[in-house]
Design a protein around this motif. Structure first.
Motif, PDB file in Angstrom:
ATOM      1  N   PRO A  85       0.796  -1.225   0.000  1.00 20.39           N
ATOM      2  CA  PRO A  85       0.000   0.000   0.000  1.00 20.39           C
ATOM      3  C   PRO A  85       0.831   1.280   0.000  1.00 20.39           C
ATOM      4  N   ASP A  86       1.892   1.330   0.805  1.00 20.91           N
ATOM      5  CA  ASP A  86       2.729   2.532   0.834  1.00 20.91           C
ATOM      6  C   ASP A  86       3.503   2.726  -0.468  1.00 20.91           C
ATOM      7  N   GLU A  87       3.702   1.637  -1.216  1.00 21.63           N
ATOM      8  CA  GLU A  87       4.386   1.733  -2.501  1.00 21.63           C
ATOM      9  C   GLU A  87       3.489   2.361  -3.565  1.00 21.63           C
ATOM     10  N   LEU A  88       2.188   2.258  -3.379  1.00 22.94           N
ATOM     11  CA  LEU A  88       1.222   2.774  -4.352  1.00 22.94           C
ATOM     12  C   LEU A  88       1.001   4.270  -4.158  1.00 22.94           C
ATOM     13  N   GLN A  89       2.008   5.035  -4.541  1.00 20.26           N
ATOM     14  CA  GLN A  89       1.937   6.494  -4.445  1.00 20.26           C
ATOM     15  C   GLN A  89       1.412   7.071  -5.759  1.00 20.26           C
ATOM     16  N   ALA A  90       0.544   8.062  -5.665  1.00 22.42           N
ATOM     17  CA  ALA A  90      -0.006   8.679  -6.877  1.00 22.42           C
ATOM     18  C   ALA A  90       1.110   9.314  -7.712  1.00 22.42           C
ATOM     19  N   ARG A  91       1.038   9.126  -9.021  1.00 22.74           N
ATOM     20  CA  ARG A  91       2.007   9.721  -9.938  1.00 22.74           C
ATOM     21  C   ARG A  91       1.533  11.136 -10.281  1.00 22.74           C
ATOM     22  N   PRO A  92       2.283  12.170  -9.892  1.00 25.91           N
ATOM     23  CA  PRO A  92       1.809  13.549 -10.078  1.00 25.91           C
ATOM     24  C   PRO A  92       1.420  13.884 -11.508  1.00 25.91           C
ATOM     25  N   ALA A  93       2.161  13.389 -12.488  1.00 20.42           N
ATOM     26  CA  ALA A  93       1.844  13.713 -13.880  1.00 20.42           C
ATOM     27  C   ALA A  93       0.511  13.106 -14.302  1.00 20.42           C
ATOM     28  N   THR A  94       0.187  11.924 -13.761  1.00 22.92           N
ATOM     29  CA  THR A  94      -1.106  11.315 -14.088  1.00 22.92           C
ATOM     30  C   THR A  94      -2.237  12.050 -13.386  1.00 22.92           C
ATOM     31  N   VAL A  95      -1.997  12.498 -12.160  1.00 24.82           N
ATOM     32  CA  VAL A  95      -3.014  13.308 -11.471  1.00 24.82           C
ATOM     33  C   VAL A  95      -3.291  14.581 -12.266  1.00 24.82           C
ATOM     34  N   ALA A  96      -2.238  15.210 -12.775  1.00 25.31           N
ATOM     35  CA  ALA A  96      -2.417  16.420 -13.596  1.00 25.31           C
ATOM     36  C   ALA A  96      -3.207  16.098 -14.859  1.00 25.31           C
ATOM     37  N   LEU A  97      -2.947  14.939 -15.454  1.00 28.29           N
ATOM     38  CA  LEU A  97      -3.690  14.534 -16.653  1.00 28.29           C
ATOM     39  C   LEU A  97      -5.168  14.334 -16.324  1.00 28.29           C
ATOM     40  N   ILE A  98      -5.439  13.701 -15.197  1.00 26.12           N
ATOM     41  CA  ILE A  98      -6.830  13.530 -14.764  1.00 26.12           C
ATOM     42  C   ILE A  98      -7.519  14.881 -14.629  1.00 26.12           C
ATOM     43  N   GLU A  99      -6.849  15.825 -14.010  1.00 28.44           N
ATOM     44  CA  GLU A  99      -7.438  17.153 -13.816  1.00 28.44           C
ATOM     45  C   GLU A  99      -7.682  17.849 -15.154  1.00 28.44           C
ATOM     46  N   ASP A 100      -6.757  17.678 -16.102  1.00 31.52           N
ATOM     47  CA  ASP A 100      -6.936  18.276 -17.427  1.00 31.52           C
ATOM     48  C   ASP A 100      -8.125  17.654 -18.155  1.00 31.52           C
ATOM     49  N   LEU A 101      -8.227  16.336 -18.085  1.00 33.60           N
ATOM     50  CA  LEU A 101      -9.328  15.658 -18.767  1.00 33.60           C
ATOM     51  C   LEU A 101     -10.674  16.056 -18.168  1.00 33.60           C
ATOM     52  N   LYS A 102     -10.728  16.171 -16.851  1.00 31.32           N
ATOM     53  CA  LYS A 102     -11.970  16.596 -16.209  1.00 31.32           C
ATOM     54  C   LYS A 102     -12.310  18.030 -16.594  1.00 31.32           C
ATOM     55  N   ALA A 103     -11.284  18.876 -16.689  1.00 32.15           N
ATOM     56  CA  ALA A 103     -11.516  20.269 -17.077  1.00 32.15           C
ATOM     57  C   ALA A 103     -12.063  20.383 -18.499  1.00 32.15           C
ATOM     58  N   HIS A 104     -11.747  19.393 -19.327  1.00 26.61           N
ATOM     59  CA  HIS A 104     -12.259  19.370 -20.698  1.00 26.61           C
ATOM     60  C   HIS A 104     -13.627  18.690 -20.791  1.00 26.61           C
ATOM     61  N   GLY A 105     -14.196  18.324 -19.652  1.00 26.22           N
ATOM     62  CA  GLY A 105     -15.561  17.822 -19.629  1.00 26.22           C
ATOM     63  C   GLY A 105     -15.732  16.330 -19.796  1.00 26.22           C
ATOM     64  N   HIS A 106     -14.641  15.578 -19.769  1.00 24.07           N
ATOM     65  CA  HIS A 106     -14.749  14.136 -19.935  1.00 24.07           C
ATOM     66  C   HIS A 106     -15.133  13.461 -18.621  1.00 24.07           C
ATOM     67  N   ARG A 107     -15.822  12.348 -18.727  1.00 21.97           N
ATOM     68  CA  ARG A 107     -16.138  11.536 -17.551  1.00 21.97           C
ATOM     69  C   ARG A 107     -15.030  10.503 -17.385  1.00 21.97           C
ATOM     70  N   LEU A 108     -14.616  10.291 -16.146  1.00 15.83           N
ATOM     71  CA  LEU A 108     -13.515   9.382 -15.858  1.00 15.83           C
ATOM     72  C   LEU A 108     -13.976   8.232 -14.965  1.00 15.83           C
ATOM     73  N   PHE A 109     -13.419   7.053 -15.245  1.00 14.68           N
ATOM     74  CA  PHE A 109     -13.737   5.838 -14.507  1.00 14.68           C
ATOM     75  C   PHE A 109     -12.436   5.085 -14.245  1.00 14.68           C
ATOM     76  N   TYR A 110     -12.510   4.016 -13.458  1.00 17.82           N
ATOM     77  CA  TYR A 110     -11.326   3.178 -13.288  1.00 17.82           C
ATOM     78  C   TYR A 110     -11.712   1.702 -13.326  1.00 17.82           C
ATOM     79  N   LEU A 111     -10.728   0.905 -13.745  1.00 15.47           N
ATOM     80  CA  LEU A 111     -10.848  -0.546 -13.772  1.00 15.47           C
ATOM     81  C   LEU A 111      -9.496  -1.099 -13.358  1.00 15.47           C
ATOM     82  N   SER A 112      -9.415  -1.607 -12.147  1.00 17.27           N
ATOM     83  CA  SER A 112      -8.126  -1.944 -11.547  1.00 17.27           C
ATOM     84  C   SER A 112      -8.116  -3.343 -10.956  1.00 17.27           C
ATOM     85  N   ASN A 113      -7.075  -4.105 -11.274  1.00 16.80           N
ATOM     86  CA  ASN A 113      -6.807  -5.339 -10.540  1.00 16.80           C
ATOM     87  C   ASN A 113      -6.177  -4.948  -9.210  1.00 16.80           C
ATOM     88  N   MET A 114      -6.940  -5.115  -8.139  1.00 16.31           N
ATOM     89  CA  MET A 114      -6.477  -4.627  -6.842  1.00 16.31           C
ATOM     90  C   MET A 114      -7.121  -5.454  -5.732  1.00 16.31           C
TER      91      MET A 114
END
Length: 204
Positions: A85-114
């Protein structure tokens, strides 16, 4: 567009070779040795670990099975399982991409083996409900990628046709599985590399 994110290796840092080399220096002198250990430990996310991913066994059971299969002491195996769990740190560049995509009006989802304990940790530690409209964790639905069934379940939960879904994942087998069901899909290495592809699609 409706964009579906994988988690490990996409939104969250996950590099088993370096992880095991840092955690088990007594067994892995360098990253190359860590990669060999990772093959034995995680079995390419099949076998013991695949059952843990799917929520078919719990953490004590996966520890016992890996220890029995490999001969590694159970306490050392437990150290790895508890450190993930502590190894699973958010990647800042991907967080920024998520924020950009949301700002452009896209809907975001996730599908994760976890596995479910790790899913619980991520929900406690990160604003997943702010970033995503909905998502599927393998450990909670007892299905995992690249199985067809988990993609079909995700599509049903998201309430969207396949052609309206764009999947970002770092494993070629998962990309192929998504495309076979009619999803659009891009192989993800890092956010900077996928940005031009998203721009070419007119998404950002």
């Amino acid at each position: 567009m409706n964009i579906v994110f994988d988690f490990g290796g996409v939104l969250f840092h996950w590099h088993p070779a370096s992880f095991l080399a840092r955690l088990w220096p007594q067994r892995a002198a360098d990253e190359q040795a860590g990669a060999a250990l990772a093959q034995d430990f995680f079995q390419n996310y099949s076998g013991d670990w695949g059952a843990f991913d799917q929520g078919l066994i719990d953490a004590p059971t996966v520890i016992a099975r890996i220890s029995a299969r490999t001969g590694w002491p159970a306490e050392e195996v437990r150290q790895v399982v508890e450190a993930v769990p502590d190894e699973l740190q958010a990647r800042p560049a991907t967080v920024a991409l998520i924020e950009d995509l949301k700002a452009h009006g896209h809907r975001l989802f996730y599908l994760s083996n976890m596995p479910e304990p790790y899913a619980d940790h991520l929900e406690r530690s990160y604003p997943l409900h702010d970033w995503f409209d909905a998502g599927v964790f393998s450990g909670r639905v007892k299905l995992s990628k690249p199985g067809r069934e988990v993609f079909e379940l995700a599509q049903q939960r998201f309430g969207l046709p396949a052609e309206q879904l764009l999947f970002l994942d770092d494993h070629p087998a998962n990309i192929e599985a998504a495309r076979a069901l009619g999803w659009q899909a891009l192989l993800f290495s890092d956010a900077d590399s996928v940005r031009p592809e998203l721009q070419a699609l007119g998404l950002i």
